[in-house]
Design an enzyme around this catalytic site. Structure first.
Site, PDB file in Angstrom:
ATOM      1  N   ILE A 111      10.552  -1.644   0.853  1.00 12.57           N
ATOM      2  CA  ILE A 111       9.512  -0.536   1.661  1.00 12.57           C
ATOM      3  C   ILE A 111       9.176  -1.231   3.144  1.00 12.57           C
ATOM      4  O   ILE A 111       9.407  -0.444   4.141  1.00 12.57           O
ATOM      5  CB  ILE A 111       8.509  -0.147   0.798  1.00 12.57           C
ATOM      6  CG1 ILE A 111       8.973   0.609  -0.443  1.00 12.57           C
ATOM      7  CG2 ILE A 111       7.649   0.838   1.692  1.00 12.57           C
ATOM      8  CD1 ILE A 111       8.044   0.727  -1.552  1.00 12.57           C
ATOM      9  N   ALA A 123       2.367   8.356  -1.151  1.00 19.81           N
ATOM     10  CA  ALA A 123       3.466   7.695  -0.189  1.00 19.81           C
ATOM     11  C   ALA A 123       4.713   8.274  -0.909  1.00 19.81           C
ATOM     12  O   ALA A 123       5.677   8.281  -0.136  1.00 19.81           O
ATOM     13  CB  ALA A 123       3.299   6.298  -0.077  1.00 19.81           C
ATOM     14  N   ARG A 157      -0.865  -1.474  -2.739  1.00 22.71           N
ATOM     15  CA  ARG A 157      -1.870  -1.113  -3.786  1.00 22.71           C
ATOM     16  C   ARG A 157      -3.036  -1.486  -3.291  1.00 22.71           C
ATOM     17  O   ARG A 157      -3.506  -2.260  -2.419  1.00 22.71           O
ATOM     18  CB  ARG A 157      -1.677  -2.125  -4.971  1.00 22.71           C
ATOM     19  CG  ARG A 157      -0.679  -1.527  -5.810  1.00 22.71           C
ATOM     20  CD  ARG A 157      -0.590  -0.423  -6.799  1.00 22.71           C
ATOM     21  NE  ARG A 157       0.406  -0.124  -7.454  1.00 22.71           N
ATOM     22  CZ  ARG A 157       1.519   0.711  -7.359  1.00 22.71           C
ATOM     23  NH1 ARG A 157       1.251   1.418  -6.299  1.00 22.71           N
ATOM     24  NH2 ARG A 157       2.273   1.177  -8.316  1.00 22.71           N
ATOM     25  N   HIS A 202      -2.895   8.632  -2.170  1.00 19.93           N
ATOM     26  CA  HIS A 202      -1.684   8.032  -3.091  1.00 19.93           C
ATOM     27  C   HIS A 202      -0.300   9.078  -3.337  1.00 19.93           C
ATOM     28  O   HIS A 202       0.139   9.203  -4.198  1.00 19.93           O
ATOM     29  CB  HIS A 202      -1.987   7.304  -4.565  1.00 19.93           C
ATOM     30  CG  HIS A 202      -1.364   6.197  -5.046  1.00 19.93           C
ATOM     31  ND1 HIS A 202      -1.916   5.370  -5.734  1.00 19.93           N
ATOM     32  CD2 HIS A 202      -0.038   5.891  -4.933  1.00 19.93           C
ATOM     33  CE1 HIS A 202      -0.825   4.414  -6.204  1.00 19.93           C
ATOM     34  NE2 HIS A 202       0.317   4.735  -5.561  1.00 19.93           N
ATOM     35  N   GLU A 216      -9.099   3.325  -7.378  1.00 19.75           N
ATOM     36  CA  GLU A 216      -8.753   4.671  -7.517  1.00 19.75           C
ATOM     37  C   GLU A 216      -9.043   5.477  -8.874  1.00 19.75           C
ATOM     38  O   GLU A 216      -8.952   4.827  -9.704  1.00 19.75           O
ATOM     39  CB  GLU A 216      -7.028   4.719  -7.476  1.00 19.75           C
ATOM     40  CG  GLU A 216      -6.657   4.928  -6.013  1.00 19.75           C
ATOM     41  CD  GLU A 216      -5.067   4.605  -5.990  1.00 19.75           C
ATOM     42  OE1 GLU A 216      -4.475   5.515  -6.589  1.00 19.75           O
ATOM     43  OE2 GLU A 216      -4.839   3.768  -5.052  1.00 19.75           O
TER      44      GLU A 216
END
Ligand SMILES: NC(=O)c1ccc[n+]([C@@H]2O[C@H](COP(=O)([O-])OP(=O)(O)OC[C@H]3O[C@@H](n4cnc5c(N)ncnc54)[C@H](O)[C@@H]3O)[C@@H](O)[C@H]2O)c1
Ligand SMILES: O=C(O)[C@H](O)CO
Length: 383
Positions: free
Chosen positions: A171, A317, A268, A315, A297
């Site tokens: 990524i 993505a 994260r 969250h 989270e």
């Protein structure tokens, strides 16, 4: 609260959540699986909830990154005869792989299919922060716009600035390419390994620009993370979460970043010390962040939600339709492969053959992270 497909199937596979698309369900049904999908309206299932879903007989489970897959769940799965688990995610910091090894359970993840989608969100957050898009949107909706002004929502130009990538894996490298090619930014990256393909790409792109009479872009592999933090104008975090990356960005590292830098996190939450970040954002109004992930989270640390220099999203993505359907497919095939005794795919970075809807997938598990520890055979397919 449980939806059942193919009730007479020989193998019982449980999914702790409904997942996008139907291909993953069909692939399991075609191979004689009874598929049970938990449809409870509770976002984060507890260990007890999942033990109840596993029951007395369960061959495999597809789970989510919000679940705590440790000793308790792997022993419950093993007691129920199960030998396969897959996260519907590439990251698996919610999984105790040693516990899975102890019970001989294969642990799958879903690499590759989310690389571009996740990198695109990191790029979106970079742009949103640089150009203050969310602040400007709120301003419009509040009816505050009464005409063009030279100083209205002035932000940062990306062209010619330096993008810093921490964790230049799948990524991180895809994001770096987008920012270098799309906005002609120079690159500095830090990773434990050399990102050779990325370096070659930037070198070739620089040659292309030069041949067109444009300013060439540059790249540098930093010897330390601090070098990236000091030099970059936009920094995006893409490492895995483990002991070495917990609070990688903290009070000290924030202090060495440029006062007008942009920090993006799509890895994260615990990679950033969020309390220190909130304080830094308060003290430095020109410093901006784009966050997809959070330390606790689904909560944000106190104060974060009030800060105009933070763009925050929940969250999302990897949330494109193609990617999420592909993640479901890879997770299902990881579990199916182990149940059927298939070998493990030889290269988890090359999972395209599993995603082609027009042909049956290879008889292999696309990505099993503990395949070596379990001594699983590797596919010799040349597809
Ligand atoms: N926000 C989201 O929805 C979302 C989506 C996909 C992935 N992710 C996260 O992104 C992570 C990366 O995914 P990927 O597919 O690119 O994985 P990857 O394994 O290809 O890349 C991770 C990179 O981090 C590097 N790394 C590890 N420890 C490091 C350290 N201490 N310092 C610097 N670099 C280090 C590795 O060498 C590797 O190159 C996942 O583990 C997951 O946690 C989040
Ligand atoms: O690790 C992952 O895959 C993400 O966080 C969700 O896509």
């Amino acid at each position: 609260m449980v939806q059942v497909w193919n009730p007479n199937g020989k193998y019982r596979v449980v999914s702790t959540k409904p997942m996008p698309g139907t291909r993953w369900i069909n692939l399991l049904i075609e191979q004689d699986c009874r598929v049970e999908i938990c449809t409870r309206q509770k976002t984060i299932l507890s260990v007890e909830d999942i033990i109840a879903l596993i029951g007395d007989k369960c061959d495999g489970v597809i789970g989510q990154l919000t679940e705590d897959w440790g000793e308790t769940l792997f022993s419950a799965l093993s007691r129920a005869g199960g030998k396969a688990f897959s996260n519907m995610a590439v990251g698996y910091n919610n999984v105790d792989v040693n516990a899975a090894n102890k019970y001989g359970v294969a642990v799958g993840n879903t690499p590759g299919v989310l690389t571009e989608t996740t990198a695109e969100l990191a790029a979106s957050l970079s742009l949103s922060a640089a150009r203050r898009i969310v602040e400007a949107d709120e301003f419009m909706r509040a009816g505050l716009y009464d005409g063009w002004l030279p100083n209205l929502f002035v932000g940062n130009l990306l062209k010619g600035q330096t993008v810093g990538v921490i964790g230049a894996g799948r990524i991180g490298s895809a994001y770096a390419r987008m920012m270098v090619e799309g906005f002609k930014m120079n690159l500095i990256y830090y990773d434990l390994y050399q990102a050779t393909r990325l370096e070659k790409f930037v070198t070739a792109y620089a040659e292309f620009l030069k041949a067109n009479g444009e300013q060439p872009v540059t790249w540098k592999r930093a010897a330390s993370m601090d070098e990236v933090l000091r030099e970059a104008d936009v920094i995006s975090l893409h490492p895995i979460l483990d002991k070495t990356t917990y609070h990688l960005v903290n009070k000290e590292s924030l202090a060495i970043m440029k006062k007008e830098a942009i920090l993006v996190n799509c890895s994260r939450g615990p990679v950033i010390d969020e309390v220190a970040l909130v304080e830094h954002l308060k003290q430095n109004p020109m410093f901006r962040v784009g966050l997809d992930v959070f330390e606790d989270e689904p909560y944000m640390k106190p104060g974060l939600a009030d800060l105009k220099n933070a763009v925050v999203v929940p969250h999302i993505a990897s949330a494109s339709k193609w990617t999420r359907e592909g993640m479901a497919t890879l997770a299902a095939l990881n579990v199916l492969g182990k149940i059927k005794g298939y070998p493990v795919w030889s290269d988890p970075n090359r999972i395209e053959p599993f995603l082609n809807e027009n042909v049956p997938p290879p008889a292999a598990s696309p990505s099993i992270v503990n395949s070596k520890a379990l001594g699983l055979p590797v596919s010799t397919s040349r597809l």
